[in-house]
Design a protein around this motif. Structure first.
Motif, PDB file in Angstrom:
ATOM      1  N   ALA A  98      53.659  20.400  61.101  1.00  0.00           N
ATOM      2  CA  ALA A  98      53.049  20.375  62.356  1.00  0.00           C
ATOM      3  C   ALA A  98      53.020  21.748  62.870  1.00  0.00           C
ATOM      4  O   ALA A  98      52.196  21.887  63.799  1.00  0.00           O
ATOM      5  N   TRP A  99      53.705  22.697  62.638  1.00  0.00           N
ATOM      6  CA  TRP A  99      53.483  24.101  63.452  1.00  0.00           C
ATOM      7  C   TRP A  99      53.733  24.932  62.051  1.00  0.00           C
ATOM      8  O   TRP A  99      54.339  24.780  61.031  1.00  0.00           O
ATOM      9  N   LEU A 100      53.385  26.287  62.329  1.00  0.00           N
ATOM     10  CA  LEU A 100      53.436  27.424  61.199  1.00  0.00           C
ATOM     11  C   LEU A 100      53.710  28.709  62.207  1.00  0.00           C
ATOM     12  O   LEU A 100      53.069  28.797  62.927  1.00  0.00           O
ATOM     13  N   THR A 101      54.354  29.316  61.590  1.00  0.00           N
ATOM     14  CA  THR A 101      54.796  30.693  62.050  1.00  0.00           C
ATOM     15  C   THR A 101      54.094  31.620  61.243  1.00  0.00           C
ATOM     16  O   THR A 101      54.046  31.825  60.216  1.00  0.00           O
ATOM     17  N   VAL A 102      53.114  32.750  62.236  1.00  0.00           N
ATOM     18  CA  VAL A 102      52.355  33.545  61.526  1.00  0.00           C
ATOM     19  C   VAL A 102      52.938  34.954  62.091  1.00  0.00           C
ATOM     20  O   VAL A 102      53.231  34.969  63.171  1.00  0.00           O
ATOM     21  N   GLU A 103      52.955  35.939  61.330  1.00  0.00           N
ATOM     22  CA  GLU A 103      53.687  37.188  61.848  1.00  0.00           C
ATOM     23  C   GLU A 103      52.464  38.118  61.990  1.00  0.00           C
ATOM     24  O   GLU A 103      52.108  38.514  60.741  1.00  0.00           O
ATOM     25  N   PRO A 104      51.735  38.395  63.164  1.00  0.00           N
ATOM     26  CA  PRO A 104      50.733  39.278  63.113  1.00  0.00           C
ATOM     27  C   PRO A 104      50.930  40.693  62.612  1.00  0.00           C
ATOM     28  O   PRO A 104      50.117  41.525  62.025  1.00  0.00           O
ATOM     29  N   THR A 105      52.340  41.224  62.832  1.00  0.00           N
ATOM     30  CA  THR A 105      52.718  42.419  62.827  1.00  0.00           C
ATOM     31  C   THR A 105      54.237  42.249  62.789  1.00  0.00           C
ATOM     32  O   THR A 105      55.104  41.533  63.317  1.00  0.00           O
ATOM     33  N   ASN A 106      54.953  43.284  61.978  1.00  0.00           N
ATOM     34  CA  ASN A 106      56.309  43.289  61.740  1.00  0.00           C
ATOM     35  C   ASN A 106      56.934  44.675  62.634  1.00  0.00           C
ATOM     36  O   ASN A 106      58.036  44.964  62.216  1.00  0.00           O
ATOM     37  N   GLN A 107      56.116  45.109  63.407  1.00  0.00           N
ATOM     38  CA  GLN A 107      56.393  46.396  64.109  1.00  0.00           C
ATOM     39  C   GLN A 107      56.897  46.195  65.482  1.00  0.00           C
ATOM     40  O   GLN A 107      56.629  45.205  66.126  1.00  0.00           O
ATOM     41  N   CYS A 108      57.886  46.948  65.973  1.00  0.00           N
ATOM     42  CA  CYS A 108      58.352  46.746  67.398  1.00  0.00           C
ATOM     43  C   CYS A 108      58.878  48.168  67.773  1.00  0.00           C
ATOM     44  O   CYS A 108      59.346  48.849  66.925  1.00  0.00           O
ATOM     45  N   GLY A 109      58.700  48.188  68.989  1.00  0.00           N
ATOM     46  CA  GLY A 109      58.966  49.788  69.605  1.00  0.00           C
ATOM     47  C   GLY A 109      60.297  49.646  69.954  1.00  0.00           C
ATOM     48  O   GLY A 109      60.889  50.775  70.375  1.00  0.00           O
ATOM     49  N   LEU A 110      61.169  48.588  70.034  1.00  0.00           N
ATOM     50  CA  LEU A 110      62.695  48.573  70.648  1.00  0.00           C
ATOM     51  C   LEU A 110      63.586  48.545  69.406  1.00  0.00           C
ATOM     52  O   LEU A 110      63.177  48.435  68.606  1.00  0.00           O
ATOM     53  N   ARG A 111      64.891  48.799  69.801  1.00  0.00           N
ATOM     54  CA  ARG A 111      65.656  48.967  68.906  1.00  0.00           C
ATOM     55  C   ARG A 111      67.008  48.086  69.298  1.00  0.00           C
ATOM     56  O   ARG A 111      68.089  48.479  69.219  1.00  0.00           O
ATOM     57  N   CYS A 112      66.607  46.598  69.277  1.00  0.00           N
ATOM     58  CA  CYS A 112      67.624  45.682  69.523  1.00  0.00           C
ATOM     59  C   CYS A 112      68.652  45.551  68.365  1.00  0.00           C
ATOM     60  O   CYS A 112      68.083  45.493  67.293  1.00  0.00           O
ATOM     61  N   PRO A 113      69.848  45.612  68.685  1.00  0.00           N
ATOM     62  CA  PRO A 113      71.005  45.536  67.585  1.00  0.00           C
ATOM     63  C   PRO A 113      70.887  44.391  66.867  1.00  0.00           C
ATOM     64  O   PRO A 113      71.207  44.270  65.620  1.00  0.00           O
ATOM     65  N   LEU A 114      70.511  43.206  67.512  1.00  0.00           N
ATOM     66  CA  LEU A 114      70.382  41.775  66.735  1.00  0.00           C
ATOM     67  C   LEU A 114      69.348  41.571  66.095  1.00  0.00           C
ATOM     68  O   LEU A 114      69.364  40.503  65.115  1.00  0.00           O
ATOM     69  N   CYS A 115      68.179  42.180  66.168  1.00  0.00           N
ATOM     70  CA  CYS A 115      66.995  41.923  65.681  1.00  0.00           C
ATOM     71  C   CYS A 115      66.892  42.707  64.223  1.00  0.00           C
ATOM     72  O   CYS A 115      67.149  43.927  64.181  1.00  0.00           O
ATOM     73  N   PRO A 116      66.348  42.118  63.197  1.00  0.00           N
ATOM     74  CA  PRO A 116      66.471  42.732  61.884  1.00  0.00           C
ATOM     75  C   PRO A 116      65.387  43.898  62.037  1.00  0.00           C
ATOM     76  O   PRO A 116      65.420  44.734  61.182  1.00  0.00           O
ATOM     77  N   THR A 117      64.271  43.758  62.784  1.00  0.00           N
ATOM     78  CA  THR A 117      63.308  45.001  62.857  1.00  0.00           C
ATOM     79  C   THR A 117      63.912  46.100  63.682  1.00  0.00           C
ATOM     80  O   THR A 117      63.881  47.270  63.041  1.00  0.00           O
ATOM     81  N   GLY A 118      64.502  45.826  64.722  1.00  0.00           N
ATOM     82  CA  GLY A 118      64.916  46.571  65.812  1.00  0.00           C
ATOM     83  C   GLY A 118      66.247  47.670  65.210  1.00  0.00           C
ATOM     84  O   GLY A 118      66.211  49.077  65.273  1.00  0.00           O
ATOM     85  N   SER A 119      67.059  46.864  64.287  1.00  0.00           N
ATOM     86  CA  SER A 119      68.267  47.447  63.740  1.00  0.00           C
ATOM     87  C   SER A 119      67.791  48.133  62.403  1.00  0.00           C
ATOM     88  O   SER A 119      68.889  48.655  61.862  1.00  0.00           O
ATOM     89  N   GLY A 120      66.742  47.911  61.952  1.00  0.00           N
ATOM     90  CA  GLY A 120      66.548  48.638  60.696  1.00  0.00           C
ATOM     91  C   GLY A 120      66.989  47.804  59.523  1.00  0.00           C
ATOM     92  O   GLY A 120      66.947  48.255  58.172  1.00  0.00           O
TER      93      GLY A 120
END
Length: 168
Positions: free
Chosen positions: A70-92
């Motif tokens: 019924a729904w689909l998750t699409v990731e337009p980009t995996n880039q982010c300018g923040l460094r949130c510690p709980l986020c896999p992108t922001g935390s590295g």
């Protein structure tokens, strides 16, 4: 020809009638238990969508898409300018190189999903507003009849033009 027999006050059925699921209260109870067990099996197998579709059809709601999500998750980009510690992108912790989906690739994806997916989430492990073609992606999906949702950290919503383009 179906025969009815009586045993201790309980009607039992044989032949065509029992195969069609009509008959006594006892037969219906068995059918209900069987349906309940089947529903539990579907949920355990991760196919609760089939259970909900069956319940919706019994309640008289329109048919639900069953062969596609019924729904689909699409990731337009995996880039982010923040460094949130709980986020896999922001935390590295994200082990993929920074990428952006091409508008052509997105358009091909949406064309293949036309009439099959009802909703699309344009976010996953990145900030969708960092994608230069985000508004065109939203328009492409909306033109295909797919409602779009996204999640943002809000850092790029300061530009009034972007906000107006997304709402269109």
């Amino acid at each position: 020809v179906a025969r009815r027999t009586r045993r201790r006050g309980t009607a039992t059925m044989s032949g065509r009638e029992s195969a069609q699921g009509t008959g006594s209260l006892r037969g219906n109870r068995g059918s209900l238990a069987r349906r309940f067990r089947r529903g539990v099996q579907l949920v355990r197998a991760g196919r609760g969508d089939l259970l909900l579709a069956g319940l919706a059809s019994v309640a008289g709601f329109p048919p639900v898409l069953l062969r596609y999500p019924a729904w689909l998750t699409v990731e337009p980009t995996n880039q982010c300018g923040l460094r949130c510690p709980l986020c896999p992108t922001g935390s590295g912790r994200l082990r993929r190189p920074p990428q952006q989906m091409s508008l052509d690739g997105f358009a091909r994806l949406v064309a293949g999903l036309r009439g099959r997916v009802q909703r699309m989430y344009l976010h996953n492990c990145g900030e969708p507003f960092l994608h230069p073609d985000l508004t065109e992606m939203i328009r492409c999906a909306a033109d295909a009849g797919v409602s779009v949702e996204l999640c943002t950290n809000g850092m790029h919503l300061q530009d009034d033009g972007i906000c107006r383009a997304v709402v269109r």
